[in-house]
Design a protein around this motif. Structure first.
Motif: not given
Length: 227
Positions: A123-130
């Motif tokens: 969602k808006s504001g989420d940060i994901a590291f892959i």
């Protein structure tokens, strides 16, 4: 040219506007249901040009996922550590796998990422590291604004090594991905569009776009602040 340079107050509006890749993808999606129209549409394009422009469609990915795997595909021989770009709206839902770290930051609305057959909502504001070598499939909505920050593995070992010495969730995540390589999980932070994180991420995007002298050093410093 001066007009091509991006100022900070223009960044969000620039991201909302359709770029070359998105215009192509939108036309591609409209033609895709009629094979004859699609072939006529694609014959005007050079396949090698697509790779340079980072446009990915299944018709031109002759080796399937392998097109995504190597740092060389993303950096095209450039001696830089970090690449930042907007996630293209209308892009086909293709599985990707690559040998660098990817950070996704959703700025408006939401998107999905499928990892190991699990669909994750960002969602808006989420940060994901892959982590590297993780098969994932991004699903970007028509009204989604998201950026992807791609970091070479070697950069973590070289530039951000001191960041990895801390005993916290980020250092554990990167150390696992770099040395143990059993980590197929993605790391998600709910930042709620924290102003400092947002400013830092947009500045990274701007530095990557403008490419002023010493921009690579500035980008490395900004990413360290972000971490």
């Amino acid at each position: 040219m001066e007009t091509d340079k991006l100022e900070k107050h223009e960044a969000m509006q620039f991201l909302r506007e359709y770029n070359e890749q998105e215009i192509f993808y939108q036309q591609y999606q409209q033609k895709k249901h009629d094979n004859q129209s699609l072939q006529l549409f694609l014959k005007d394009y050079d396949q090698n040009n697509f790779m340079q422009k980072q446009i990915y469609i299944e018709e031109f990915l002759l080796r399937g996922q392998n097109e995504f795997e190597k740092e060389d595909t993303m950096w095209l021989g450039q001696e830089k550590d970090i690449e930042v770009r907007k996630y293209s709206r209308f892009m086909p839902q293709l599985s990707a796998i690559h040998d660098f770290f990817e950070m996704i930051y959703v700025l408006e609305n939401e998107m999905y990422v499928e990892v190991e057959d699990k669909k994750i909502v960002l969602k808006s504001g989420d940060i994901a590291f892959i982590p590297p070598d993780t098969i994932h499939k991004p699903l970007v909505m028509e009204n989604t604004i998201a950026i992807q920050i791609m970091i070479r593995k070697s950069t973590f070992q070289k530039v951000f090594f001191k960041m990895l010495k801390g005993n916290h969730v980020i250092s554990e995540f990167f150390l696992n991905a770099l040395y143990i390589r059993e980590n197929k999980h993605i790391l998600i932070f709910h930042s709620h569009l924290d102003k400092n994180l947002l400013d830092c991420s947009l500045q990274l995007f701007i530095e990557n776009h403008n490419r002023f002298p010493s921009y690579q050093l500035i980008m490395n410093n900004l990413f360290e602040i972000l971490l």
